[in-house]
Design an enzyme around this catalytic site. Structure first.
Site, PDB file in Angstrom:
ATOM      1  N   SER A  21      -6.747   4.499   8.970  1.00  0.00           N
ATOM      2  CA  SER A  21      -7.472   4.257   7.886  1.00  0.00           C
ATOM      3  C   SER A  21      -6.654   3.348   6.864  1.00  0.00           C
ATOM      4  CB  SER A  21      -7.528   5.821   6.870  1.00  0.00           C
ATOM      5  OG  SER A  21      -7.789   5.816   5.749  1.00  0.00           O
ATOM      6  N   LYS A  48      -7.792  -0.854   6.145  1.00  0.00           N
ATOM      7  CA  LYS A  48      -8.168  -1.634   4.882  1.00  0.00           C
ATOM      8  C   LYS A  48      -7.331  -2.921   4.727  1.00  0.00           C
ATOM      9  CE  LYS A  48      -7.841   2.716   2.770  1.00  0.00           C
ATOM     10  NZ  LYS A  48      -8.401   3.832   3.039  1.00  0.00           N
ATOM     11  N   HIS A  90       0.959  -0.993   0.088  1.00  0.00           N
ATOM     12  CA  HIS A  90       0.078   0.045   0.097  1.00  0.00           C
ATOM     13  C   HIS A  90       0.844   1.236  -0.145  1.00  0.00           C
ATOM     14  CE1 HIS A  90      -3.883   1.911   0.887  1.00  0.00           C
ATOM     15  NE2 HIS A  90      -3.087   2.856   1.263  1.00  0.00           N
ATOM     16  N   ASP A 143     -14.342   3.608   7.448  1.00  0.00           N
ATOM     17  CA  ASP A 143     -13.397   4.414   6.981  1.00  0.00           C
ATOM     18  C   ASP A 143     -13.898   5.179   5.639  1.00  0.00           C
ATOM     19  OD1 ASP A 143     -10.349   5.041   6.277  1.00  0.00           O
ATOM     20  OD2 ASP A 143     -10.884   4.036   4.356  1.00  0.00           O
ATOM     21  N   ARG A 171     -13.130  13.816   6.402  1.00  0.00           N
ATOM     22  CA  ARG A 171     -11.782  14.177   6.550  1.00  0.00           C
ATOM     23  C   ARG A 171     -11.456  15.168   5.676  1.00  0.00           C
ATOM     24  NH1 ARG A 171      -8.443   9.425   7.044  1.00  0.00           N
ATOM     25  NH2 ARG A 171      -6.608  10.817   7.249  1.00  0.00           N
TER      26      ARG A 171
HETATM   27  N1  URA Z   1      -4.691   6.754   2.415  1.00  0.00           N
HETATM   28  C1  URA Z   1      -5.487   6.299   2.913  1.00  0.00           C
HETATM   29  O1  URA Z   1      -6.171   5.153   2.573  1.00  0.00           O
HETATM   30  N2  URA Z   1      -5.946   6.726   4.023  1.00  0.00           N
HETATM   31  C2  URA Z   1      -5.544   8.077   4.456  1.00  0.00           C
HETATM   32  O2  URA Z   1      -5.950   8.355   5.784  1.00  0.00           O
HETATM   33  C3  URA Z   1      -4.487   8.613   3.949  1.00  0.00           C
HETATM   34  C4  URA Z   1      -4.090   7.990   2.782  1.00  0.00           C
END
Ligand code: URA
Length: 441
Positions: free
Chosen positions: A183, A187, A82, A161, A168
């Site tokens: 966040s 995931k 990621h 999220d 946000r």
């Molecule tokens: N990427 C994400 O998935 N979440 C965030 O808060 C910032 C970057």
């Protein structure tokens, strides 16, 4: 329990209990708590921060807000990667075929972009016919057969999220370490992989603008992964100038294809090899990083990574002719040059500004509903430290909409600084963080 009391507690800088965190995440996911109260809480968290225990609880609450994916039917160790997001980040497109060519299953759920350019799924749409919507069974079958599948989410993971991130985004509360860490990690934990490699970007085009906050974010995410027994490694990488040369969608696909043929830009190749080497070690396909790096270089040199890309495109219903002949990829009606008006060396290229220019040319979405121009974007002809003479091409602007060209050309020119002498060479990789600690390079 009352939402008012939770907001007041955090506003006063006190620690929230596990029950309080579960309460607001559950209530918000179900639509029982209004946006305005969650907005107030997010701002309180932003200003007063969360400690590690609260951040881990927030992550777990978000994982539990939706489904989790079971990847146990995929053979072997599943390693996910990621990125915290940057400009010109086409890593998944090259890295997937590279590691899959080394025998590591790469089962990736990706997203669309609400940023300077599209996300991986948007970029892949440049290839005619390529599908990214699969059932869980189809997804697993493709990974077992080809070792590589990139698809949109097969399950309703982390709905909390999704709602929180959208809020946000409009309440100036994105760049908080606990909120980003929970966040991203929620995931990753819900996606069912056994191990995780994180690309934490630092610099003008990243959420984290300085090294100290990038290392803190990386440590926070590694600690969350470790707390639930997922082997997690974070690489801190440079996002001061755009990654590689292309910033857009189809032009990034083209750059990823060229990279798999051995013609990739140096910084992009280095990042892919570094991230890939950790994926191979965590996935037990290599005993150490040096061997893994050799394996990855080898699959580029012997064409196996490129052939893996062809297999992947075919398996997902895409037309492989678009890979074999990249002239078929979407193209704009105009490609104009930005010429240098001075001479010297490129001192800096502000990644965020280049991203904004690509967005203005149509490469990204201003709102969730906007359409992307898959062909639009910017290709840099010069990178930091390159020598420039007057009249040299600094960049190519690809666009269909003529009205914006003059404005963007000026903005892009201002984003590229040319100096008298060579700048101090910037590193691609600043450090590694894993369960054993922080290693600065
Ligand atoms: N990427 C994400 O998935 N979440 C965030 O808060 C910032 C970057």
């Amino acid at each position: 329990m009352r939402m008012y009391d939770i907001i007041q507690k955090k506003r006063d800088g006190r620690e929230l209990s596990t029950e309080e965190i579960n309460f607001f995440i559950n209530g918000y996911t179900k639509g029982e708590i209004p946006d305005y109260q969650i907005s107030a809480l997010l701002m309180a968290i932003y200003l007063k921060k969360m400690n590690k225990r609260e951040t881990v609880d927030l992550t777990n609450a978000m994982v539990n807000s939706g489904e989790t994916v079971d990847l146990s039917l995929i053979e072997g160790i599943k390693v996910d990667k990621h990125s915290t997001g940057g400009v010109g980040d086409k890593v998944t497109l090259a890295l997937g075929p590279m590691v899959a060519a080394c025998g590591l299953p790469f089962a990736k759920m990706s997203g669309r972009g609400l940023g300077h350019t599209g996300g991986t799924l948007d970029k892949l749409e440049s290839i005619k016919g390529l599908k990214t919507g699969f059932t869980k069974e189809e997804f697993i079958a493709i990974v077992n057969r080809v070792k590589l599948c990139i698809c949109s989410q097969t399950a309703n993971i982390t709905p909390a999220d999704k709602k929180l991130y959208a809020l946000r985004d409009v309440t100036a509360t994105v760049d908080n370490i606990s909120l980003i860490a929970s966040s991203v990690m929620s995931k990753k934990l819900a996606s069912g992989s056994n191990a995780i490699v994180l690309d934490v970007k630092v610099g003008s085009g990243a959420f984290m603008k300085d090294l100290e906050s990038a290392f803190t974010l990386a440590k926070e995410m590694v600690d969350i992964g470790t707390s639930v027994d997922r082997n997690t490694v974070a690489i801190i990488s440079n996002m001061d100038e755009p990654l590689g040369r292309a910033v857009g969608n189809s032009i990034e696909v083209k750059e990823a294809i060229e990279t798999l043929k051995g013609n990739g830009p140096e910084d992009f190749v280095e990042l892919c090899i570094t991230l890939g080497s950790f994926l191979l070690v965590l996935g037990k396909k290599a005993n150490n990083i040096e061997t893994a790096r050799d394996m990855l270089t080898e699959v580029i040199n012997n064409g196996r990574a490129y052939n893996k890309l062809l297999d992947f495109v075919e398996a997902q219903g895409g037309d492989v002719n678009y890979i074999k002949n990249t002239d078929l990829l979407p193209k704009t009606s105009n490609i104009l040059e930005l010429l240098s008006d001075s001479e010297g060396y490129i001192k800096s290229i502000d990644a965020e500004e280049v991203g904004k220019c690509a967005l203005a040319l149509g490469a990204g979405r201003e709102t969730k509903e906007s359409n992307i121009d898959l062909a639009a974007g910017i290709v840099l002809n010069k990178k930091v430290d390159d020598r420039v003479n007057k009249g040299d091409v600094l960049a190519y602007l690809h666009f269909n909409d003529n009205r914006k060209f003059e404005e963007v050309r000026l903005q892009l020119r201002n984003a590229i600084k040319i100096g008298n002498k060579n700048s101090e060479h910037k590193k691609m990789i600043f450090g590694i963080v894993d369960a054993s600690g922080i290693k600065k390079l």
